[in-house]
Design an enzyme around this catalytic site. Sequence first.
Site, short mmCIF file in Angstrom:
data_model
loop_
_atom_site.label_atom_id
_atom_site.label_comp_id
_atom_site.label_asym_id
_atom_site.label_seq_id
_atom_site.Cartn_x
_atom_site.Cartn_y
_atom_site.Cartn_z
N THR A 46 14.49 31.66 43.92
CA THR A 46 15.29 32.69 43.25
C THR A 46 14.46 33.96 43.19
O THR A 46 13.44 34.02 42.50
CB THR A 46 15.66 32.24 41.83
OG1 THR A 46 16.44 31.04 41.93
CG2 THR A 46 16.47 33.31 41.12
N LYS A 59 23.27 34.28 43.46
CA LYS A 59 22.43 33.41 42.63
C LYS A 59 22.11 34.07 41.29
O LYS A 59 22.05 33.41 40.25
CB LYS A 59 21.12 33.07 43.36
CG LYS A 59 20.15 32.18 42.56
CD LYS A 59 20.75 30.84 42.20
CE LYS A 59 19.84 30.00 41.30
NZ LYS A 59 18.62 29.51 41.94
N LYS A 71 11.98 34.13 33.60
CA LYS A 71 11.89 34.85 34.87
C LYS A 71 13.28 35.24 35.40
O LYS A 71 13.53 36.40 35.73
CB LYS A 71 11.18 33.98 35.91
CG LYS A 71 11.17 34.59 37.32
CD LYS A 71 10.57 33.65 38.33
CE LYS A 71 11.47 32.52 38.73
NZ LYS A 71 12.55 32.93 39.69
#
Length: 311
Positions: A102, A178, A246
């Site tokens: 990601t 995503k 994150k």
Amino acid sequence: MMTAASSERIGVIGLGAMGMGMARRLVGAGFAVRGYDVRPEAMAALAAAGGEAAGSPAEAARDAGLLLVMVVSAAQAEAALFGPDGAVPALPRGAVVILSSTVPAGSAVAFGERLATTGHLLLDAPVSGGVVGAESGRLTIMASGSPEAFAKAETALAAVAAKVYRLGDAPGIGSTVKAVNQLLAGVHIAAAAEAMAFGVRAGADPRTLYDVISNSAGSSWMFQNRVPHMLDGDYTPRSAVEIFVKDLGLVLDAARELRFPLPLAAASHQLFLMAAAAGLGREDDAAVVKIYERLAGIAVSRPEEEAEPRS
């Protein structure tokens, strides 16, 4: 399942919970898998599963037609591909890098442009489905890249995923989708923790509450998946608090560039930051419920053996 030719080699960089599950699926599909991780125990586990341990990213990439990168961040991906002893110089020309980490969409675009100059293709291919999906080959892959990259990676993608979405012909779109998924996933986990803690503080039995909501309109996939961790008090990390610190941070960074408000994502990010600040960063992301437990002096966790017998 589609089966790879026995001579087809794929390198894997990053053998964490997700990367290891994917690597094992690729071994089972007939790929010759050579993997690298900074942890020797992870490479030993790959070797025990029928793969081959590599001494560096470059060694993992040597003679590989495909290179799967499943590391934590864009910085780690940069180091794995282009750093000292990085994979790219050893990767045969024409090979495809499958970037399943990601990362910001801009990073995926930049990696694609850089790899094009070295004669390689990039498939921007982040995944969803968690550890269970990786181990069972039931991941959802949100991918974008050239038709040639998709064609070369097709068998490998089929080995690890139940659904592969082709979202466009250039890197960046996969990572954008995503980001939307991670926004929703983070908000749903935070909301599940808040709702369960609220119900317990008001006097509801937590297991009964879970059963009722799971069969009601307020449920979500994350509610049904993460609340059992809370009820069992089992915070073995399937996906850690720090991951959502994150990932929601990446979402908010992208929104700031677009001048687009994301108040729910921002509030959820703060909850994950609170959990990390409280020393819970390496625990399962469901551990955000502990913030509410500590604030209110309650316990959402209730192991099955402690539950009231049902009549």
